[in-house]
Design a protein around this motif. Structure first.
Motif, PDB file in Angstrom:
ATOM      1  N   GLU A   1       0.842  -1.198   0.000  1.00 24.13           N
ATOM      2  CA  GLU A   1       0.000   0.000   0.000  1.00 24.13           C
ATOM      3  C   GLU A   1       0.884   1.258   0.000  1.00 24.13           C
ATOM      4  OE1 GLU A   1      -3.087   1.639   3.132  1.00 24.13           O
ATOM      5  OE2 GLU A   1      -3.277  -0.520   2.863  1.00 24.13           O
ATOM      6  N   GLU A   2       0.541   2.185  -0.873  1.00 21.55           N
ATOM      7  CA  GLU A   2       1.355   3.390  -0.971  1.00 21.55           C
ATOM      8  C   GLU A   2       0.787   4.457  -0.039  1.00 21.55           C
ATOM      9  OE1 GLU A   2       2.434   5.942  -4.705  1.00 21.55           O
ATOM     10  OE2 GLU A   2       2.817   3.818  -5.117  1.00 21.55           O
ATOM     11  N   PHE A   3       1.626   5.113   0.706  1.00 22.63           N
ATOM     12  CA  PHE A   3       1.131   6.218   1.519  1.00 22.63           C
ATOM     13  C   PHE A   3       2.212   7.277   1.679  1.00 22.63           C
ATOM     14  CE2 PHE A   3       3.194   4.931   5.494  1.00 22.63           C
ATOM     15  CZ  PHE A   3       3.386   3.577   5.270  1.00 22.63           C
ATOM     16  N   VAL A   4       1.811   8.409   2.200  1.00 22.00           N
ATOM     17  CA  VAL A   4       2.720   9.559   2.301  1.00 22.00           C
ATOM     18  C   VAL A   4       2.936   9.847   3.780  1.00 22.00           C
ATOM     19  CG1 VAL A   4       3.048  11.949   1.666  1.00 22.00           C
ATOM     20  CG2 VAL A   4       1.746  10.446   0.181  1.00 22.00           C
ATOM     21  N   ILE A   5       4.193   9.987   4.171  1.00 22.35           N
ATOM     22  CA  ILE A   5       4.429  10.333   5.572  1.00 22.35           C
ATOM     23  C   ILE A   5       5.090  11.699   5.673  1.00 22.35           C
ATOM     24  CG2 ILE A   5       4.508   7.987   6.480  1.00 22.35           C
ATOM     25  CD1 ILE A   5       7.515   8.191   6.464  1.00 22.35           C
ATOM     26  N   ASN A   6       4.874  12.314   6.802  1.00 25.73           N
ATOM     27  CA  ASN A   6       5.419  13.641   7.047  1.00 25.73           C
ATOM     28  C   ASN A   6       6.903  13.517   7.393  1.00 25.73           C
ATOM     29  OD1 ASN A   6       5.996  16.190   7.863  1.00 25.73           O
ATOM     30  ND2 ASN A   6       4.142  16.425   9.107  1.00 25.73           N
ATOM     31  N   ALA A   7       7.745  13.935   6.469  1.00 26.00           N
ATOM     32  CA  ALA A   7       9.190  13.761   6.644  1.00 26.00           C
ATOM     33  C   ALA A   7       9.722  14.564   7.820  1.00 26.00           C
ATOM     34  CB  ALA A   7       9.917  14.175   5.371  1.00 26.00           C
ATOM     35  N   ASN A   8       9.008  15.628   8.201  1.00 21.89           N
ATOM     36  CA  ASN A   8       9.466  16.458   9.320  1.00 21.89           C
ATOM     37  C   ASN A   8       9.277  15.770  10.662  1.00 21.89           C
ATOM     38  OD1 ASN A   8      10.240  18.549   7.632  1.00 21.89           O
ATOM     39  ND2 ASN A   8       8.124  19.300   7.544  1.00 21.89           N
ATOM     40  N   LEU A   9       8.436  14.746  10.649  1.00 21.54           N
ATOM     41  CA  LEU A   9       8.159  14.066  11.919  1.00 21.54           C
ATOM     42  C   LEU A   9       8.997  12.811  12.115  1.00 21.54           C
ATOM     43  CD1 LEU A   9       4.278  14.293  12.305  1.00 21.54           C
ATOM     44  CD2 LEU A   9       6.029  15.616  13.465  1.00 21.54           C
ATOM     45  N   ILE A  10       9.855  12.510  11.134  1.00 15.79           N
ATOM     46  CA  ILE A  10      10.635  11.277  11.266  1.00 15.79           C
ATOM     47  C   ILE A  10      11.679  11.441  12.363  1.00 15.79           C
ATOM     48  CG2 ILE A  10      12.292   9.753  10.128  1.00 15.79           C
ATOM     49  CD1 ILE A  10      10.811  10.260   7.528  1.00 15.79           C
ATOM     50  N   GLU A  11      11.699  10.476  13.274  1.00 18.87           N
ATOM     51  CA  GLU A  11      12.692  10.523  14.341  1.00 18.87           C
ATOM     52  C   GLU A  11      13.871   9.627  13.982  1.00 18.87           C
ATOM     53  OE1 GLU A  11      11.088  10.180  18.278  1.00 18.87           O
ATOM     54  OE2 GLU A  11      12.964   9.331  18.991  1.00 18.87           O
ATOM     55  N   THR A  12      13.548   8.335  13.705  1.00 21.79           N
ATOM     56  CA  THR A  12      14.627   7.415  13.321  1.00 21.79           C
ATOM     57  C   THR A  12      14.142   6.525  12.185  1.00 21.79           C
ATOM     58  OG1 THR A  12      13.835   5.862  14.973  1.00 21.79           O
ATOM     59  CG2 THR A  12      15.732   7.203  15.584  1.00 21.79           C
ATOM     60  N   ILE A  13      15.119   6.000  11.465  1.00 17.15           N
ATOM     61  CA  ILE A  13      14.817   4.972  10.472  1.00 17.15           C
ATOM     62  C   ILE A  13      15.698   3.782  10.817  1.00 17.15           C
ATOM     63  CG2 ILE A  13      14.785   4.375   8.038  1.00 17.15           C
ATOM     64  CD1 ILE A  13      14.465   7.283   7.369  1.00 17.15           C
ATOM     65  N   GLU A  14      15.050   2.650  11.104  1.00 18.33           N
ATOM     66  CA  GLU A  14      15.815   1.461  11.499  1.00 18.33           C
ATOM     67  C   GLU A  14      15.692   0.391  10.421  1.00 18.33           C
ATOM     68  OE1 GLU A  14      15.174   0.157  15.791  1.00 18.33           O
ATOM     69  OE2 GLU A  14      13.777   1.805  15.525  1.00 18.33           O
ATOM     70  N   PHE A  15      16.589  -0.577  10.498  1.00 15.42           N
ATOM     71  CA  PHE A  15      16.540  -1.682   9.536  1.00 15.42           C
ATOM     72  C   PHE A  15      16.540  -2.978  10.310  1.00 15.42           C
ATOM     73  CE2 PHE A  15      18.569   2.027   8.007  1.00 15.42           C
ATOM     74  CZ  PHE A  15      17.753   2.327   6.939  1.00 15.42           C
ATOM     75  N   ILE A  16      15.423  -3.664  10.259  1.00 11.54           N
ATOM     76  CA  ILE A  16      15.252  -4.784  11.210  1.00 11.54           C
ATOM     77  C   ILE A  16      15.000  -6.151  10.598  1.00 11.54           C
ATOM     78  CG2 ILE A  16      14.379  -3.294  13.051  1.00 11.54           C
ATOM     79  CD1 ILE A  16      11.561  -4.305  12.198  1.00 11.54           C
ATOM     80  N   PRO A  17      15.314  -6.503   9.392  1.00 14.93           N
ATOM     81  CA  PRO A  17      15.859  -5.828   8.218  1.00 14.93           C
ATOM     82  C   PRO A  17      14.844  -5.022   7.415  1.00 14.93           C
ATOM     83  CG  PRO A  17      15.533  -8.137   7.759  1.00 14.93           C
ATOM     84  CD  PRO A  17      15.133  -7.922   9.158  1.00 14.93           C
ATOM     85  N   GLU A  18      13.571  -5.089   7.736  1.00 20.38           N
ATOM     86  CA  GLU A  18      12.631  -4.193   7.053  1.00 20.38           C
ATOM     87  C   GLU A  18      12.953  -2.756   7.470  1.00 20.38           C
ATOM     88  OE1 GLU A  18      11.540  -6.870   8.572  1.00 20.38           O
ATOM     89  OE2 GLU A  18      10.604  -8.042   6.996  1.00 20.38           O
ATOM     90  N   THR A  19      12.552  -1.828   6.630  1.00 21.10           N
ATOM     91  CA  THR A  19      12.785  -0.432   6.993  1.00 21.10           C
ATOM     92  C   THR A  19      11.671   0.000   7.932  1.00 21.10           C
ATOM     93  OG1 THR A  19      13.622  -0.182   4.774  1.00 21.10           O
ATOM     94  CG2 THR A  19      13.284   1.827   6.036  1.00 21.10           C
ATOM     95  N   LYS A  20      12.073   0.449   9.106  1.00 22.26           N
ATOM     96  CA  LYS A  20      11.085   0.860  10.099  1.00 22.26           C
ATOM     97  C   LYS A  20      11.258   2.353  10.340  1.00 22.26           C
ATOM     98  CE  LYS A  20      10.225   0.315  15.031  1.00 22.26           C
ATOM     99  NZ  LYS A  20      10.843  -0.210  16.243  1.00 22.26           N
TER     100      LYS A  20
END
Lengths: 284, 64
Positions: free
Chosen positions: B10-29
């Motif tokens: 599913e495609e969706f749009v997230i607010n890039a200004n609200l991103i705190e961290t991006i983890e790899f678990i190995p999926e991108t979280k």
């Protein structure tokens, strides 16, 4: 087999009957005063009929199955769930969440609820929705389980009520037919027959229904705890937490004693793994 | 705002200004400052590139 339940039942029946026979003057007198067929009709018949009236047929059909569950003695071993979840978490960290679909069918522990929860995260449903879905599932299971003990609770509450009713019937008949020339003798005899129904009712409630109901509730609590543990574990897997941390977190569900056993098993396993890794390095 | 593809496609749009961290678990979280997190298919370079692109667009102001 559920040994404590059987010990309790046998001991309870034995001691009550022993007390009855010991308190009477002789066996025939005791048998005469405590065995009264019409009283049984009123108490047991009345209580069972009222239960059938108040409980849906589907609940009653479940009774033999529930008794079977009750008689099964084994306790749910939470540490095996923790181990399984840790294994799944490790796999998820290595190969991604999607491989869990296969993995959950091949691990040692086969549990329908665990499979259901893992499928939810494999289907990539949002974490908040997964939690809501699992919580909903748990509360539905809880509602279904409640039907198991509601039969015994109802029967138990009707026991003393119909015992009281029987006592009233006995008293009414006694007073109506009392022979004034018989005096206290007639009064005493009539009273003792009338009170037998109350005895039957109380016995039915306290010796059979209440313990069965309580035991079923205890079994239910135990199962719910395991479900909650699975939910927490699966959600932790989805959020990509460290398998070791998940294990620590889930071990709060089990006692310190069991925790030690769980962690000890870990320590024994780990040196072997390290040795293997070292060997591999040397070979390379 | 950054377009991403969820694990279920599913495609969706997230607010890039609200991103705190991006983890790899190995999926991108992607964890937001609100505590919510999303698992997405996009690899990390792509997301970071998209964020940079998005910010550049804003500062350039070529939409005006």
């Amino acid at each position: 087999m559920n040994i404590t339940f059987i010990i309790g039942l046998v001991a309870g029946l034995g001691l009550v009957f022993f007390g009855i026979f010991n308190s009477g003057s002789n066996v025939t007198q005791v048998a005469q005063s405590f065995i009264n067929i019409p009283s049984m009709y009123i108490t047991f018949g009345g209580a069972f009929s009222a239960t059938i009236m108040s409980i849906p047929l589907s609940y009653l059909k479940e009774v033999p199955k529930n008794i079977k569950v009750l008689m099964k003695g084994e306790k749910i071993d939470l540490s095996q769930y923790i181990d399984a979840i840790e294994e799944l978490a490790r796999e998820a960290r290595l190969k991604g969440l999607l491989v869990l679909e296969e993995k959950v069918n091949t691990i040692e522990l086969q549990d329908e609820f665990l499979k259901y929860c893992v499928m939810l995260i494999v289907d990539a449903i949002e974490p908040t929705k997964v939690r809501a879905q699992i919580e909903n599932e748990i509360s539905c299971i809880e509602a279904r389980h409640a039907s198991a003990w509601s039969v015994f609770d109802t029967l138990g509450s009707f026991g003393p009520a119909f015992g009281m009713l029987g006592t009233l019937i006995g008293l009414i008949n006694m007073l109506a037919n009392m022979d004034p020339t018989g005096g206290a003798d007639a009064l005493g005899k009539g009273m003792s027959i009338a009170l037998v129904t109350t005895f039957y009712g109380t016995f039915l409630n306290n010796m059979i229904c209440a313990p069965v109901s309580n035991r079923l509730k205890a079994k239910h609590e135990e199962e719910m705890l395991s479900k909650e543990l699975i939910m927490e574990g699966v959600l932790s897997i989805q959020s990509g937490e460290n398998p070791k941390y998940i294990k620590e977190k889930l071990s709060s569900y089990i006692s310190y004693q069991e925790r030690d056993l769980l962690l000890e098993a870990d320590k024994e396993e780990k040196p072997k793994k390290k040795l293997k890794k070292r060997k591999n390095k040397k070979e390379k | 705002m950054v377009e991403v593809i969820g694990l279920n496609g599913e495609e969706f749009v997230i607010n890039a200004n609200l991103i705190e961290t991006i983890e790899f678990i190995p999926e991108t979280k992607i964890t937001l400052t609100t505590g919510k997190y999303f698992l997405v298919r996009d690899p990390k370079e792509e997301i970071i590139d998209k964020i940079i692109e998005y910010n550049q667009k804003i500062f350039r102001g070529n939409n005006l």
